[in-house]
Design an enzyme around this catalytic site. Sequence first.
Site, short mmCIF file in Angstrom:
data_model
loop_
_atom_site.label_atom_id
_atom_site.label_comp_id
_atom_site.label_asym_id
_atom_site.label_seq_id
_atom_site.Cartn_x
_atom_site.Cartn_y
_atom_site.Cartn_z
N GLY A 145 0.69 -4.80 2.93
CA GLY A 145 -0.49 -4.87 2.90
C GLY A 145 -1.29 -5.81 2.07
CD GLU A 194 -2.98 -6.46 7.95
OE1 GLU A 194 -3.56 -6.65 9.16
OE2 GLU A 194 -2.06 -5.62 7.69
CB ALA A 203 -1.03 0.16 1.33
CD GLU A 248 5.58 -4.53 6.74
OE1 GLU A 248 4.28 -4.14 6.49
OE2 GLU A 248 5.91 -5.64 6.33
#
Length: 258
Positions: free
Chosen positions: A109, A112, A65, A132
């Site tokens: 993202g 997820e 994202a 990350e």
Amino acid sequence: MSSGILFEVDNHIARVTLDRPKALNSIDPEMDAALFEAWTEINSNPDIWVAVLGAAGEKAFCAGANVSGGTEGDGRRMALGGGLTGVGGPMLTLRKPLIAAVQGYAIGGGFELAMCADIIVAADNAQFGIPETKVGIIGEAGIMHRAIRQLPHHIAMALILTGERIDAQQAERYGLVNEVVPYEKLLETAWSWADRIASASPLAVQAAKDAVLSRAGWPLDIALATRYEPIEAYANSADRIEGRAAFADKRAARWSGR
């Protein structure tokens, strides 16, 4: 429906397609708003019983994202993925079953968003990752909390701490995905799962999903003692009457979703 996704409904099954292949289907504010509209329509439309989430292009399901806590058209905050992930804003609960059809990169993202599905079908080129720590960006850590719940502890920790990826075959071995198929058969397989779910009573399916997920983190004795409103409401539904009649008549049930 806003741009950024494609949305269609066929035979009680909604198909939501992330449609930014040149950007590896990364989620921008416009796509976030479009996803919010899609999930809201799926929740509110009684003629939609199941949803399939896919993505355009072979290279990526979703490469993350470039938005954190997007806004809908009226300015309200929503969580990433149109509210589905619970990251960056209020979480939207999808009451209908969701199948994710994942190919290529599903990272950050995007990973997820896939984990928000009830069933995941992966193409044999799929890769799942939590980058990350590798890139030095740690924000709202929803993906890590989901990974530690959906994967074996040490597998999840390895993904989180190294930023490395696992492939589709590893994901299947660890129980993250339900099925791995060639990319060419991905949507066909996801649709087959949707058809199988849609052949069951839609209200019973929705009541079962609500009961299971609403008490997933609670002790068993509390889960067993809980009264579930959707299950109680189902007792007086037309579908329950139809199910009993179909069983007695030894025929396929004709569900109405009401």
